[in-house]
Write a protein that holds these residues in place. Structure first.
Motif, short mmCIF file in Angstrom:
data_model
loop_
_atom_site.label_atom_id
_atom_site.label_comp_id
_atom_site.label_asym_id
_atom_site.label_seq_id
_atom_site.Cartn_x
_atom_site.Cartn_y
_atom_site.Cartn_z
N VAL A 197 0.84 -1.20 0.00
CA VAL A 197 0.00 0.00 0.00
C VAL A 197 0.87 1.25 0.00
CG1 VAL A 197 -1.66 1.35 1.35
CG2 VAL A 197 -1.92 -1.12 1.18
N PHE A 198 0.55 2.17 -0.91
CA PHE A 198 1.11 3.51 -0.86
C PHE A 198 0.03 4.42 -0.28
CE2 PHE A 198 3.79 2.50 -4.90
CZ PHE A 198 4.69 1.80 -4.13
N TYR A 199 0.31 5.71 -0.23
CA TYR A 199 -0.69 6.66 0.29
C TYR A 199 -0.80 7.87 -0.63
CZ TYR A 199 -0.81 3.87 4.50
OH TYR A 199 -0.98 2.81 5.38
N GLY A 200 -2.00 8.41 -0.68
CA GLY A 200 -2.24 9.63 -1.44
C GLY A 200 -2.56 10.75 -0.47
N CYS A 201 -2.20 11.98 -0.86
CA CYS A 201 -2.49 13.15 -0.03
C CYS A 201 -3.01 14.26 -0.93
CB CYS A 201 -1.23 13.60 0.70
SG CYS A 201 -1.47 15.11 1.69
N GLY A 250 -1.56 -2.05 -6.88
CA GLY A 250 -2.06 -2.66 -8.11
C GLY A 250 -0.93 -3.29 -8.89
N GLU A 251 -1.16 -3.53 -10.18
CA GLU A 251 -0.16 -4.17 -11.02
C GLU A 251 1.04 -3.25 -11.22
OE1 GLU A 251 0.34 -5.85 -15.62
OE2 GLU A 251 -1.60 -5.03 -14.92
N VAL A 252 2.24 -3.83 -11.14
CA VAL A 252 3.45 -3.07 -11.41
C VAL A 252 3.63 -2.98 -12.91
CG1 VAL A 252 5.93 -2.90 -11.05
CG2 VAL A 252 4.50 -3.89 -9.27
N LEU A 253 3.45 -1.81 -13.48
CA LEU A 253 3.58 -1.61 -14.92
C LEU A 253 5.03 -1.36 -15.32
CD1 LEU A 253 0.46 0.67 -15.54
CD2 LEU A 253 0.63 -1.83 -15.70
N ASP A 254 5.79 -0.71 -14.45
CA ASP A 254 7.21 -0.47 -14.70
C ASP A 254 7.87 -0.20 -13.36
OD1 ASP A 254 9.75 0.71 -15.34
OD2 ASP A 254 9.00 1.10 -17.36
N ASP A 255 8.67 -1.14 -12.89
CA ASP A 255 9.25 -1.00 -11.56
C ASP A 255 10.42 -0.03 -11.53
OD1 ASP A 255 10.94 -2.60 -13.01
OD2 ASP A 255 11.40 -3.98 -11.36
N TYR A 266 2.37 2.22 -11.56
CA TYR A 266 1.49 1.20 -11.01
C TYR A 266 0.07 1.46 -11.50
CZ TYR A 266 5.46 0.65 -7.83
OH TYR A 266 6.72 0.47 -7.32
N SER A 267 -0.63 0.39 -11.83
CA SER A 267 -1.97 0.52 -12.42
C SER A 267 -2.94 1.25 -11.51
CB SER A 267 -2.53 -0.87 -12.78
OG SER A 267 -2.65 -1.68 -11.60
N ASN A 268 -2.97 0.89 -10.24
CA ASN A 268 -3.95 1.50 -9.36
C ASN A 268 -3.55 2.92 -8.96
OD1 ASN A 268 -6.53 1.01 -8.10
ND2 ASN A 268 -5.48 1.24 -6.15
N VAL A 269 -2.27 3.19 -8.93
CA VAL A 269 -1.82 4.56 -8.67
C VAL A 269 -2.32 5.47 -9.80
CG1 VAL A 269 0.18 6.09 -8.53
CG2 VAL A 269 0.19 3.92 -7.30
N ASN A 270 -2.21 4.99 -11.04
CA ASN A 270 -2.73 5.76 -12.18
C ASN A 270 -4.23 6.01 -12.04
OD1 ASN A 270 -0.26 5.98 -13.45
ND2 ASN A 270 -0.58 4.22 -14.78
#
Length: 462
Positions: free
Chosen positions: A184-188, A236-241, A246-250
């Motif tokens: 999990v990352f976080y958004g602000c 989410g899915e790692v699109l490019d590490d 990341y898919s869900n970050v997008n």
């Protein structure tokens, strides 16, 4: 609740700007010193508000004064790891006070008080009262609170040392974790009052742009206030590490930015860099003539190699914009092992202010440290190029390689040659953050983040 405060206190004033023409005094900021700090303590005297140093009534209009804001809090459920989270809300809550403008965070704060508020009888003691009430209201776990406003220069200088020591303890703890260690990352979205389309993505390897909130701070904030401005973001899915996509970050970026930003690379300044708010500590900027990246922080007073100061550069990429070749960042991110890793990290850095460079002695690879120029070594593109050649900076090899690749394109004199760009039907050949196109009837069409595609590029030698 705020009956004895002579000005209004409300979220409606958040985002208010006080220009120099309407300013009574400036507090802290780039021409003075200042800091803010929240500390969990025992035996807090609830409701104590003190001003140490000159009050507004004793200040001279148009002058600049130092500022320290210290709030000590006590509560059965309060933990040390919540200090940074609560501290970051000082920015938001100070701006609830009509006629008081608060920018940035930590030891970068910059405040102004309007003439109108001072004429109405507003005092710094009133600011302390408002903060005391608002912090308790925002965080019910605070049972007792005292607020000290410091304006005496010697007191602020001493307080600054204490605050910086606390910041370092928090930052050092966050360095023990990496992006791969968590799901999990976080958004602000705390800065959206000033940058409506900005969403800050905070990961273990990427501290918030303001430098005041790390991954641990966000975790504590999300647990304490699930409906607040800091929230969980499943990777989410790692699109490019390497680039950090990341898919869900997008998906979250698109949702929370009202569709303004659909993709983001967490560790690159190219293609889809992270959006920038206005509270960032520094800016990374691309220098195309040298195919390298420079960094400038808000404390730097001179001009960058691009010929503009930090303030002008910040204006180009702040407000939640996504501008290729520019991105706001925290100074702590420059200590991360993933710092701009998709772009080459420190092998791509070709200019830094001396003060930043010296603060990164333990983080810039030893073999590169003396190869990165500061403002004392070079200030123009020509001077930087000379320094890079003499020090044998790795970016020189990049330049040689790119020139060699360009030489492979044969341009036949007095003939027109068609060069296929790509086997794909269309290839991108140009990008511009903004293109203005005149139209009929006095209308002008502005294309944001325009990308130009072509089936072929025709190179014609005249």
């Amino acid at each position: 609740m705020f009956e004895d405060i002579p000005v209004d206190v409300s979220p409606m004033y958040e985002g208010e700007r006080i220009r120099s023409a309407n300013m009574f005094v400036e507090l802290a900021g780039p021409k003075s010193v200042g800091a803010e700090l929240i500390q969990v303590a025992d035996d807090v005297e609830d409701g104590k508000i003190e001003v140490v140093g000159p009050e507004l009534s004793a200040m001279k209009e148009g002058e600049i004064y130092p500022l320290g804001i210290l709030a000590q809090i006590q509560g059965e459920k309060l933990e040390k790891e919540l200090e940074g989270v609560i501290e970051r809300r000082i920015h938001e809550l100070c701006n609830y006070v009509k006629g008081f403008m608060h920018l940035n965070q930590r030891d970068q704060i910059w405040c102004r008080v309007s003439k109108e508020s001072v004429n109405a009888g507003f005092k710094l003691e009133d600011l302390g009262k408002a903060l005391s009430i608002l912090l308790k209201e925002e965080f019910p776990i605070i049972e007792k609170i005292s607020v000290s406003i410091l304006t005496e220069e010697s007191e602020v200088e001493s307080f600054l040392e204490t605050a910086r020591a606390q910041y370092e303890v928090r930052d050092a703890r966050a360095r023990e974790l990496s992006d791969e260690d968590v799901d999990v990352f976080y958004g602000c979205t705390m800065c959206q009052s000033f940058a409506p389309s900005h969403v800050c993505i905070v990961t273990p390897d990427r501290t918030a742009l303001c430098g005041a909130i790390n991954w641990f701070d966000c975790r504590a904030a999300a647990k304490m206030d699930p409906d607040g401005p800091i929230f969980e973001v499943e990777k989410g899915e790692v699109l490019d590490d390497v680039k950090g996509e990341y898919s869900n970050v997008n998906a979250v970026m698109a949702e929370k930015s009202q569709g303004m930003t659909e993709r983001v690379y967490l560790h690159s300044v190219f293609e889809y860099p992270h959006t920038s708010c206005g509270c960032f500590e520094a800016v990374a900027f691309y220098i195309p003539e040298l195919d390298g990246i420079g960094i400038v922080d808000r404390d730097f007073r001179g001009e960058t190699p691009l010929g503009i100061p930090f303030s002008a550069m910040a204006g180009q990429c702040s407000g939640g914009k996504q501008v290729e070749g520019f991105t706001g960042l925290s100074l702590e991110y420059m200590r991360s092992p993933k710092f701009l890793q998709a772009d080459g990290s420190y092998e791509r850095i070709i200019w830094l202010p001396k003060e930043i460079k010296e603060s990164l002695t333990d983080f810039i690879p030893e073999e590169l440290f003396d190869k990165i120029p500061t403002e004392e070594d070079a200030s123009s593109i020509k001077e930087i190029r000379r320094f890079l050649r003499e020090s044998e900076h790795p970016v020189i090899e990049r330049l040689k390689a790119s020139k060699a690749a360009a030489a492979e394109l044969e341009i036949i004199e007095d003939e027109t040659e068609e060069v296929e760009v790509s086997e794909a039907p269309m290839a991108q050949v140009a990008y511009a953050p903004e293109i203005s196109v005149p139209a009929a009837g006095g209308v002008r069409i502005i294309l944001k983040n325009a990308k130009v595609y072509a089936e072929k590029v025709i190179i014609k030698r005249k």
